[in-house]
Design a protein around this motif. Sequence first.
Motif, PDB file in Angstrom:
ATOM      1  N   ARG A   1       7.495   2.420  11.219  1.00 40.62           N
ATOM      2  CA  ARG A   1       6.345   2.408  10.321  1.00 40.62           C
ATOM      3  C   ARG A   1       6.130   0.995   9.792  1.00 40.62           C
ATOM      4  O   ARG A   1       6.544   0.662   8.689  1.00 40.62           O
ATOM      5  CB  ARG A   1       6.601   3.372   9.158  1.00 40.62           C
ATOM      6  CG  ARG A   1       5.328   3.682   8.400  1.00 40.62           C
ATOM      7  CD  ARG A   1       5.558   4.555   7.175  1.00 40.62           C
ATOM      8  NE  ARG A   1       4.471   4.299   6.241  1.00 40.62           N
ATOM      9  CZ  ARG A   1       4.603   4.334   4.926  1.00 40.62           C
ATOM     10  NH1 ARG A   1       5.750   4.617   4.367  1.00 40.62           N
ATOM     11  NH2 ARG A   1       3.559   4.085   4.159  1.00 40.62           N
TER      12      ARG A   1
ATOM     13  N   GLU B   1      -5.582  -1.011   2.853  1.00 38.90           N
ATOM     14  CA  GLU B   1      -4.317  -0.747   3.535  1.00 38.90           C
ATOM     15  C   GLU B   1      -3.174  -1.632   3.035  1.00 38.90           C
ATOM     16  O   GLU B   1      -2.012  -1.356   3.329  1.00 38.90           O
ATOM     17  CB  GLU B   1      -4.465  -0.902   5.052  1.00 38.90           C
ATOM     18  CG  GLU B   1      -4.566  -2.346   5.561  1.00 38.90           C
ATOM     19  CD  GLU B   1      -5.982  -2.909   5.605  1.00 38.90           C
ATOM     20  OE1 GLU B   1      -6.840  -2.414   4.842  1.00 38.90           O
ATOM     21  OE2 GLU B   1      -6.229  -3.842   6.389  1.00 38.90           O
TER      22      GLU B   1
ATOM     23  N   GLN C   1      -5.198  -8.025  11.169  1.00 36.98           N
ATOM     24  CA  GLN C   1      -4.363  -7.068  11.903  1.00 36.98           C
ATOM     25  C   GLN C   1      -5.040  -6.693  13.207  1.00 36.98           C
ATOM     26  O   GLN C   1      -6.218  -6.358  13.233  1.00 36.98           O
ATOM     27  CB  GLN C   1      -4.119  -5.819  11.059  1.00 36.98           C
ATOM     28  CG  GLN C   1      -3.240  -4.811  11.815  1.00 36.98           C
ATOM     29  CD  GLN C   1      -2.811  -3.634  10.955  1.00 36.98           C
ATOM     30  OE1 GLN C   1      -2.236  -3.821   9.893  1.00 36.98           O
ATOM     31  NE2 GLN C   1      -3.099  -2.435  11.418  1.00 36.98           N
TER      32      GLN C   1
ATOM     33  N   ALA D   1      -1.031  -1.958  14.645  1.00 33.27           N
ATOM     34  CA  ALA D   1      -0.037  -1.747  13.588  1.00 33.27           C
ATOM     35  C   ALA D   1       1.064  -2.796  13.702  1.00 33.27           C
ATOM     36  O   ALA D   1       1.723  -2.912  14.741  1.00 33.27           O
ATOM     37  CB  ALA D   1       0.550  -0.351  13.718  1.00 33.27           C
TER      38      ALA D   1
ATOM     39  N   ARG E   1       4.693  -2.082   7.973  1.00 35.87           N
ATOM     40  CA  ARG E   1       3.873  -2.132   6.764  1.00 35.87           C
ATOM     41  C   ARG E   1       4.105  -3.464   6.070  1.00 35.87           C
ATOM     42  O   ARG E   1       4.875  -4.290   6.539  1.00 35.87           O
ATOM     43  CB  ARG E   1       4.252  -0.972   5.839  1.00 35.87           C
ATOM     44  CG  ARG E   1       5.716  -0.979   5.463  1.00 35.87           C
ATOM     45  CD  ARG E   1       6.165   0.396   5.018  1.00 35.87           C
ATOM     46  NE  ARG E   1       5.531   0.752   3.776  1.00 35.87           N
ATOM     47  CZ  ARG E   1       6.129   1.468   2.808  1.00 35.87           C
ATOM     48  NH1 ARG E   1       7.375   1.893   2.961  1.00 35.87           N
ATOM     49  NH2 ARG E   1       5.499   1.767   1.718  1.00 35.87           N
TER      50      ARG E   1
END
Lengths: 439, 439
Positions: free
Chosen positions: B144, B17, B34, B37, B146
Motif C-alpha cells: 500500500r 489523496e 503521480q 500508485a 502512500r
Amino acid sequence: MRLSRYFLPILKETPKEAEIVSHRLMLRAGMLRQQSAGIYSWLPMGKKVLDKVGQIVREEQDRSGAIEIMMPTIQSADLWRESGRYDDYGKEMLRITDRHERDMLYGPTNEEMVTDIFRSYVRSYRDLPLNLYHIQWKFRDEVRPRFGVMRGREFLMKDAYSFDVDQEGARRAYNKMFVAYLRTFERLGLQAIPMKADSGPIGGDMTHEFIVLASTGESAVFLDKELLDTPVPGADTDFDADLSPIVTAWTSKYAATEEMHDEAAFAALPDERKVTARGIEVGHIFYFGTKYSEPMGAKVAGPDGTERPVHMGSYGIGVSRLVAGLIEASHDDAGIIWPDSVAPFDVGLVNLKVGDAATDAACEDLLAKLEAAGKDVLYDDTDGRAGAKFATMDLIGLPWQLIVGPKGLADGMVELKRRASGERETLSIESALARLTGG
Amino acid sequence: MRLSRYFLPILKETPKEAEIVSHRLMLRAGMLRQQSAGIYSWLPMGKKVLDKVGQIVREEQDRSGAIEIMMPTIQSADLWRESGRYDDYGKEMLRITDRHERDMLYGPTNEEMVTDIFRSYVRSYRDLPLNLYHIQWKFRDEVRPRFGVMRGREFLMKDAYSFDVDQEGARRAYNKMFVAYLRTFERLGLQAIPMKADSGPIGGDMTHEFIVLASTGESAVFLDKELLDTPVPGADTDFDADLSPIVTAWTSKYAATEEMHDEAAFAALPDERKVTARGIEVGHIFYFGTKYSEPMGAKVAGPDGTERPVHMGSYGIGVSRLVAGLIEASHDDAGIIWPDSVAPFDVGLVNLKVGDAATDAACEDLLAKLEAAGKDVLYDDTDGRAGAKFATMDLIGLPWQLIVGPKGLADGMVELKRRASGERETLSIESALARLTGG
C-alpha cells in the motif's frame, strides 16, 4: 585520485565475447562489467565518462530552452493502451505484472507518459512552446543483445519532447534541437552529420538521424565532403532567433545512410566531394505531429479559443551508447583516446619508482598542484613495472600522461606525453605544470 | 530562469489523496506528479532539488573514500538464488520474466550484485579496503504505497557497500560512513541523530539508523538532549585517522526509536535532558559480516596467503525520500522553506508590474547581475496579481524573495524577504544585490 585507492580492474586478456573494439576496450579498461545479457554495471571510470557525456548533453538541452524533468522507469500499461502501442510494441517491451496483478512495463521510451504530464497541466497556447526532457534508464528487450553498451537492453537515454500549438511552432522546436545536437556532438569531440531519416506515415522533412563517422561504424553512409567543413553554431547562438538558415546549411547538401541512399543524387556530386564512410547513429530527432496528442486528448486552446491537439516531436540521444561511440571514433591499437571534454581524468601521473623518497615527493607535489588548479588527476602510486604502467595509461586513454622518475628528477625534468598524438617531451617540472594548467 | 518559460504547474487546490504535509506541498508546488500508485514523475523544480540532494550525498561519500559506480536496475534472479534471498524476499520484489523466459527482477537493493562485482576482480587483502556506492532507482512493490515519495515504490537510493579483510577493518569502514552521514545530513540543513538499530542475527553494535527530527515524523524517538549540541565533524576531517572518538561521542548517549526504546535507561537521564520527539528515518548503516560473501564465494587472500570471505557492510540513504523529509522538517502554513543548500533556486525575483518599462528594466538588470554572480534565480515575469505571486513564492520556498515594483523603484528601492524568518526589508537595489551576492 590515487590508483592504489581506486577501483580500476584492468583485464590483461581480451574478452572473447566482445565483438567490437569499443566493447573490448571498455571491458579491458575496467569501465564495464556485464551482469546479464545486455545489462551492465558501470565501474568507476565508466561511470565518470557516462556522467561527463550526460552533463554535456544536459547543458546543451538547457541552453536550447528545454527543461529537465525525471520520469520513472516503470510505467502503467494503461497509458500505452491509450496510444495503441501496448499491443503494437511487441516483444522488445519488457512487460511486468505487479503484486496487485496490474500490467506495468519498463519504459522503452516516454511519449505516452510525457503526453500524460502535458495534458494534466497545460491548457492554453500561451504556455507554449514547451520542451521537456529527461535522462533516464530505458529497457528494450532485444532478442540478441550484443556489442556491449552499443546495443544493450538497459541503456541510458536523453529523450526530449516538444509541444507546440501548430506545425510552424513545431518546426521552430525541431530546429532548436537540431542546433543543440550539432553543438552537443561537437563538444563531445565527435564529427556528427545529420542525415534525413525515414519519416514513415507522418511524412515531411522533419526527421534526422545524427551519424558519427567512425571507420568501425555499423553501417555505410554517403555524404558531400563540404558537410565536413560546415561550421557548428557557437555557444552564443540565439535560440530565439530564426535557426532555419543553420538547418538549411546542414540539410541542403547530400548526406544519407544506406537505407535512405539515393545513388543518382550522390552520383551527381563532383567526384572530389563524394565521401563514402561508415557511421554510428547517436541521435534521432523526429516530428510526429498529433500522433499521441490526438488519441490521448492533449489539447490546448488556441488564440481563437478553440481547442486543438498539440503538435509534438521527440528527440533522443543514446547517452550510454555514446560512450561506446566515442571509443569507436577515437582509439588506436594501444587503447582508448578520450577527447578532453569527456576524459575520466585530465592527467595520468605516473610514478616510476614508488618508494623512492625524491620521486614520491615530486609526485605528491605535482598531484597537489594539479588538483589545486582544478585538474582531475589519476596518480599511479602502485609499485608496478614501468612498462605495465605505460600500457595501462595508454589503454585508459587519458589526454595527458605525466611521467616522473628518479633519473629525470636528478636533472629536475619530467616527461609529458600527449595520448592522442603520442608526442613525448622532456621538460622541467614548472614547464610541465604550466603546460597542463594553461598557466 | 524566467517563470514564463519554465514549467511550474502550481496547484490551487490541496490534493485529497495526500495524507502528509510533504506530499501535499510537493504536489501543490508542482514538484511531483503521480503516474501510478507509488510511482512519480519529478517535475522541473522537484528534479532540481533531487539533484542537489544527490550531489551533497555524492560529495560526502567521495570525501570519505567511497567510489561511485552505477549498477543496473534489472538483475538476474540467479544472483539472488546464490544468496538465498530470491525465495525469502517475498512480494515486495518486482519479479520479471524476459522474452527468453529468464527470471529477472527490479533491484530493491544491491548486496548480491556488488558482491558479484567484487568476486569477479578482487583477490587480495592488498586491494582493500574498498567501498563502492551508486545512486540508482530501486523498486519495492509495497502493498500500500502512500505518503508520496516518503514511501514510494520506485525510489532513488544511495547504497554503499564496504569490503574489508576482517571485522576490525569493517569497523573502520563503518565509522567512515557514520561520519559521512553526519556530515551529509548537516549539509542538507537537517538535524539527524544516529540511533542504534536492530542488528538481528548478526548481533553487535554496528547498525544505526539516522533519524531526522520533525514534528510530523512517522514514529516517536527518545534521546538525550546533549546529542542536539554534539558537534558534527568538519569538512577537514581526516578519514584515514581513527574516527572512533567521533562515533563514541554520538553513540554513548541515549537515543532510540520506539522499537529499540529502553524505558529504564531513558528514565535514568536527568529530566532536563530527556527529549521525546518524532522522527523520520533517512539513512541506515549496517555491518553484516560474511552473510553474502560466504555463500557467494567472495574471498580474498589474507597476509598469510589463506583465503577468507570478506567482511561487508551496507549503507543506505533514501535520496528521493530525503526530499520529502526535508519538507517535513522545514515548512510552515504558507509552504516549503528550503535550506539554502538544496533550494531549487537561490532567489525568487518578483516583478510586480510586468509591462511597466522601468520595472521590467530593473528586473532584467537584477536578473543579469545575480546570474553573473552565480546565483540561480527564478524570475516571475508573468502578469499575475501581486498576491498570487507572493503566495507562489512562499509555497515554493526559495530562501530569498526580491520584490520589485514601480512605487519602490521611484525611490530606488526594492524589497527583500527572507523566506525562513518572514523578515522583510526595504533597501536600495545596490544593497539588495550586495546582500544576495555577499558582495
